[in-house]
Design a protein around this motif. Structure first.
Motif, PDB file in Angstrom:
ATOM      1  N   TYR A  79      38.030 -37.002  -2.714  1.00 11.74           N
ATOM      2  CA  TYR A  79      38.176 -38.400  -2.285  1.00 11.74           C
ATOM      3  C   TYR A  79      38.104 -38.547  -0.770  1.00 11.74           C
ATOM      4  O   TYR A  79      37.879 -39.646  -0.257  1.00 11.74           O
ATOM      5  N   LEU A  80      38.265 -37.441  -0.037  1.00 10.77           N
ATOM      6  CA  LEU A  80      38.171 -37.518   1.426  1.00 10.77           C
ATOM      7  C   LEU A  80      36.747 -37.799   1.899  1.00 10.77           C
ATOM      8  O   LEU A  80      36.543 -38.168   3.052  1.00 10.77           O
ATOM      9  N   LEU A 139      38.631 -43.318  -6.658  1.00  7.75           N
ATOM     10  CA  LEU A 139      38.936 -42.163  -7.509  1.00  7.75           C
ATOM     11  C   LEU A 139      38.144 -42.215  -8.812  1.00  7.75           C
ATOM     12  O   LEU A 139      37.692 -41.168  -9.315  1.00  7.75           O
ATOM     13  N   LEU A 140      37.947 -43.401  -9.368  1.00  7.50           N
ATOM     14  CA  LEU A 140      37.146 -43.525 -10.590  1.00  7.50           C
ATOM     15  C   LEU A 140      35.681 -43.184 -10.323  1.00  7.50           C
ATOM     16  O   LEU A 140      35.016 -42.577 -11.163  1.00  7.50           O
ATOM     17  N   ARG A 141      35.171 -43.577  -9.165  1.00  8.90           N
ATOM     18  CA  ARG A 141      33.786 -43.217  -8.798  1.00  8.90           C
ATOM     19  C   ARG A 141      33.618 -41.704  -8.743  1.00  8.90           C
ATOM     20  O   ARG A 141      32.610 -41.162  -9.208  1.00  8.90           O
ATOM     21  N   LEU A 142      34.574 -41.023  -8.198  1.00  9.24           N
ATOM     22  CA  LEU A 142      34.482 -39.563  -8.095  1.00  9.24           C
ATOM     23  C   LEU A 142      34.545 -38.904  -9.465  1.00  9.24           C
ATOM     24  O   LEU A 142      33.842 -37.905  -9.711  1.00  9.24           O
ATOM     25  N   SER A 143      35.378 -39.435 -10.363  1.00  5.40           N
ATOM     26  CA  SER A 143      35.479 -38.837 -11.694  1.00  5.40           C
ATOM     27  C   SER A 143      34.180 -38.997 -12.486  1.00  5.40           C
ATOM     28  O   SER A 143      33.848 -38.143 -13.309  1.00  5.40           O
ATOM     29  N   ARG A 144      33.421 -40.073 -12.214  1.00  2.08           N
ATOM     30  CA  ARG A 144      32.157 -40.279 -12.928  1.00  2.08           C
ATOM     31  C   ARG A 144      31.084 -39.287 -12.502  1.00  2.08           C
ATOM     32  O   ARG A 144      30.218 -38.927 -13.301  1.00  2.08           O
ATOM     33  N   VAL A 145      31.122 -38.833 -11.251  1.00  3.88           N
ATOM     34  CA  VAL A 145      30.101 -37.893 -10.755  1.00  3.88           C
ATOM     35  C   VAL A 145      30.532 -36.451 -10.947  1.00  3.88           C
ATOM     36  O   VAL A 145      29.841 -35.530 -10.500  1.00  3.88           O
ATOM     37  N   GLY A 146      31.669 -36.209 -11.614  1.00  2.00           N
ATOM     38  CA  GLY A 146      32.086 -34.854 -11.930  1.00  2.00           C
ATOM     39  C   GLY A 146      32.873 -34.150 -10.854  1.00  2.00           C
ATOM     40  O   GLY A 146      33.052 -32.930 -10.922  1.00  2.00           O
ATOM     41  N   SER A 147      33.363 -34.867  -9.867  1.00  2.46           N
ATOM     42  CA  SER A 147      34.157 -34.239  -8.821  1.00  2.46           C
ATOM     43  C   SER A 147      35.536 -33.869  -9.351  1.00  2.46           C
ATOM     44  O   SER A 147      36.031 -34.465 -10.303  1.00  2.46           O
ATOM     45  N   VAL A 148      36.149 -32.834  -8.747  1.00  3.57           N
ATOM     46  CA  VAL A 148      37.486 -32.397  -9.162  1.00  3.57           C
ATOM     47  C   VAL A 148      38.473 -33.518  -8.880  1.00  3.57           C
ATOM     48  O   VAL A 148      38.563 -34.030  -7.761  1.00  3.57           O
ATOM     49  N   ARG A 149      39.230 -33.899  -9.905  1.00  5.41           N
ATOM     50  CA  ARG A 149      40.144 -35.024  -9.773  1.00  5.41           C
ATOM     51  C   ARG A 149      41.313 -34.676  -8.872  1.00  5.41           C
ATOM     52  O   ARG A 149      41.699 -33.521  -8.724  1.00  5.41           O
ATOM     53  N   ALA A 150      41.892 -35.719  -8.277  1.00  4.09           N
ATOM     54  CA  ALA A 150      43.041 -35.517  -7.393  1.00  4.09           C
ATOM     55  C   ALA A 150      44.226 -34.947  -8.153  1.00  4.09           C
ATOM     56  O   ALA A 150      45.007 -34.164  -7.612  1.00  4.09           O
TER      57      ALA A 150
END
Length: 371
Positions: free
Chosen positions: A68-69, A50-61
């Motif tokens: 995250y899927l 989840l932290l990796r996704l937040s760094r690339v600007g993805s919509v947070r869970a």
């Protein structure tokens, strides 16, 4: 009468049923311990994803995103949780829920240690003490918790599931889940850590009861005792379990994405354990056969765990370590000298700061001008 030189009679051999019960107990215990390790690790692995996704600007869970899927690290964490849940599921088939569920406290320790190592989440001295108290409280609960009654087959369990008290509990849990998911969660879920966790724990208590029934059916079928999968109930329980686990994963992701892992894990453990033991006591009528000292011991175990959660939650921002405790144990003369030097340094910093930003102004709670 036997003669003095005659050999003493051999001790009575334990019954076969007792040996099987003892073997089942240790199998369930081993499965429960391994389950705690896998589940505790899964919290950290999924948090890294989840932290990796937040760094690339993805919509947070927490904002409703499902990016995250597509992350393999998150899937690794989910697989790790699946292995832990499978071991947990198998443990319920061999050991009572009042034994298996409190052992989930070990997942608190695993998650706290791994969060400190891989997520750089600092765990102060009070947090470490809270982790220790989680183990102590869980041990007390295991010793004094009610033991499940014997459930010989699935037909007996079906009769237990039709008990009005248990049906009332199920209706209350489902109503609470709908109320939190539709009304409370969208407004307060990102502010209060207990909102999403309460929903996960409530649904989880029903999931455990479903897993217990499925484990019993699977065990009897594999042993050849009966063909329980010839009935409709196991297939209904499979559907219920899959749906409830999906709800748990979704809202647990929101809690992990919003709050600190070292806080989510112990609170989830306390609420989940409380509701599971409550549901198990209602379904299996365990409290009727408990002695008063066991009831008192069980309540004390819960109080110890609650204190542990307070230490982990309320004081998580405090910068306290073992060196601070050692400093308190120094002689009074050294403490006064250290306090005097520290106060002088703070006063000099205060004067320098006011020389840079303007004249001295009294502030609430500041006694420098009164000195």
């Amino acid at each position: 009468m036997p003669s003095a030189g005659a050999a003493a009679p051999p001790p009575p051999q334990p019954a076969i049923d007792e040996l099987y019960m003892e073997r089942d107990f240790y199998i369930g215990l081993a499965l429960a311990l391994s389950s705690s390790i896998f589940i505790g690790s899964s919290f950290i692995i999924k948090k890294i994803g989840l932290l990796r996704l937040s760094r690339v600007g993805s919509v947070r869970a927490s904002a409703g995103g499902f990016g995250y899927l597509r992350d393999w690290i998150w899937w690794a964490g989910l697989i790790c949780m699946g292995v832990g849940e499978a071991a947990n599921f198998a443990a319920y088939a061999f050991a009572p829920a009042s034994l298996v569920t409190p052992l989930g406290a070990l997942s608190v320790i695993v998650a706290a240690v791994m969060a400190s190592r891989f997520l750089k989440e600092r765990l102060n001295l009070l947090g470490k003490l809270g982790c220790f108290l989680c183990i102590v409280g869980s041990t007390i609960i295991v010793i004094h918790s009610p033991k499940e009654g014997e459930v010989e087959d699935l037909n007996l369990l079906i009769d237990m599931l039709q008990d009005p008290t248990f049906i009332t509990y199920v209706v209350l849990i489902l109503s609470l889940t709908l109320f939190i998911g539709c009304c409370i969660g969208p407004r307060y879920g990102h502010k209060h850590v207990a909102v999403y966790i309460l929903l996960c724990s409530a649904i989880g208590s029903l999931t455990v009861m479903s897993c217990k029934a499925l484990g019993l059916a699977l065990r009897d079928t594999l042993s050849g005792k009966s063909n329980d999968f010839g009935m409709w109930l196991p297939y209904f329980l499979i559907i219920v379990t899959v749906v409830f686990v999906g709800i748990q994963v979704n809202y647990l992701n929101k809690a992990l994405d919003t709050f600190n892992t070292s806080i989510v894990t112990p609170i989830y453990y306390v609420i989940f354990t409380t509701l599971v033991i409550t549901a198990s006591a209602i379904l299996f009528k365990e409290w009727r056969h408990m002695r008063p000292e066991d009831i008192i011991g069980d309540l004390c175990g819960f109080f110890v765990v609650i204190v542990a959660v307070i230490l982990l939650n309320a004081f998580r921002e405090m910068d306290i370590s073992l060196s601070d405790v050692k400093g308190i144990m120094r002689p009074k003369r050294e403490l006064l000298s250290h306090s005097s030097h520290k106060g002088s340094a703070q006063y000099e910093d205060y004067l320098n700061d006011n020389e840079e930003h303007g004249p001295l102004k009294p502030h609430y709670g500041t006694n420098y001008l009164n000195a």
